[in-house]
Scaffold this motif. Sequence first.
Motif, PDB file in Angstrom:
ATOM      1  N   ALA A 187      53.417  90.508 102.097  1.00  0.00           N
ATOM      2  CA  ALA A 187      54.218  90.285 103.305  1.00  0.00           C
ATOM      3  C   ALA A 187      54.655  88.828 103.412  1.00  0.00           C
ATOM      4  N   GLU A 188      53.771  87.907 103.066  1.00  0.00           N
ATOM      5  CA  GLU A 188      54.101  86.477 103.127  1.00  0.00           C
ATOM      6  C   GLU A 188      55.169  86.124 102.095  1.00  0.00           C
ATOM      7  N   ILE A 189      55.054  86.677 100.892  1.00  0.00           N
ATOM      8  CA  ILE A 189      56.044  86.432  99.842  1.00  0.00           C
ATOM      9  C   ILE A 189      57.401  86.986 100.269  1.00  0.00           C
ATOM     10  N   LEU A 190      57.413  88.189 100.823  1.00  0.00           N
ATOM     11  CA  LEU A 190      58.663  88.809 101.261  1.00  0.00           C
ATOM     12  C   LEU A 190      59.325  88.012 102.382  1.00  0.00           C
ATOM     13  N   ALA A 191      58.555  87.464 103.286  1.00  0.00           N
ATOM     14  CA  ALA A 191      59.109  86.648 104.372  1.00  0.00           C
ATOM     15  C   ALA A 191      59.740  85.373 103.812  1.00  0.00           C
ATOM     16  N   ARG A 192      59.062  84.726 102.861  1.00  0.00           N
ATOM     17  CA  ARG A 192      59.638  83.523 102.240  1.00  0.00           C
ATOM     18  C   ARG A 192      60.894  83.857 101.448  1.00  0.00           C
ATOM     19  N   GLU A 193      60.882  85.002 100.762  1.00  0.00           N
ATOM     20  CA  GLU A 193      62.039  85.454  99.987  1.00  0.00           C
ATOM     21  C   GLU A 193      63.253  85.646 100.905  1.00  0.00           C
ATOM     22  N   LYS A 194      63.040  86.309 102.015  1.00  0.00           N
ATOM     23  CA  LYS A 194      64.140  86.565 102.962  1.00  0.00           C
ATOM     24  C   LYS A 194      64.713  85.257 103.492  1.00  0.00           C
ATOM     25  N   ALA A 195      63.860  84.343 103.898  1.00  0.00           N
ATOM     26  CA  ALA A 195      64.328  83.052 104.434  1.00  0.00           C
ATOM     27  C   ALA A 195      65.098  82.270 103.377  1.00  0.00           C
ATOM     28  N   TYR A 196      64.581  82.217 102.161  1.00  0.00           N
ATOM     29  CA  TYR A 196      65.227  81.476 101.077  1.00  0.00           C
ATOM     30  C   TYR A 196      66.580  82.097 100.728  1.00  0.00           C
ATOM     31  N   SER A 197      66.622  83.417 100.608  1.00  0.00           N
ATOM     32  CA  SER A 197      67.876  84.072 100.232  1.00  0.00           C
ATOM     33  C   SER A 197      68.923  83.931 101.327  1.00  0.00           C
ATOM     34  N   GLN A 198      68.510  84.002 102.579  1.00  0.00           N
ATOM     35  CA  GLN A 198      69.476  83.843 103.667  1.00  0.00           C
ATOM     36  C   GLN A 198      69.992  82.408 103.752  1.00  0.00           C
ATOM     37  N   GLU A 199      69.157  81.443 103.459  1.00  0.00           N
ATOM     38  CA  GLU A 199      69.592  80.042 103.401  1.00  0.00           C
ATOM     39  C   GLU A 199      70.656  79.872 102.307  1.00  0.00           C
TER      40      GLU A 199
END
Length: 96
Positions: free
Chosen positions: A21-33
């Motif tokens: 879940a933590e990896i997926l949250a970081r992935e989403k933030a990075y990709s949206q940036e």
Amino acid sequence: MLFHVRMDVKIPHDLPREQAAEILAREKAYSQELQRSGKWRHIWRLAGEYANFSIFDVQDNAELHAILSGLPLFPFMQVTVTPLLRHPSAIREDDS
């Protein structure tokens, strides 16, 4: 330079749920940036797969490599990259 990138994600089944879940949250933030910056121009989910097709607009191979290897899910991905260039029969001038 434009690149077509296919990303297939294979998260191990034994990865603890909280860590995933933590990896997926970081992935989403990075990709949206990256999408907001214009580097990650398009992303499409592939129906029935944990995979996507994406279009990146970056300076060169090195920048694309840095972006992709910086993805939190990168260790769990198989990535296929295809460089793109404008087709001589294309009618749109705004997508080079």
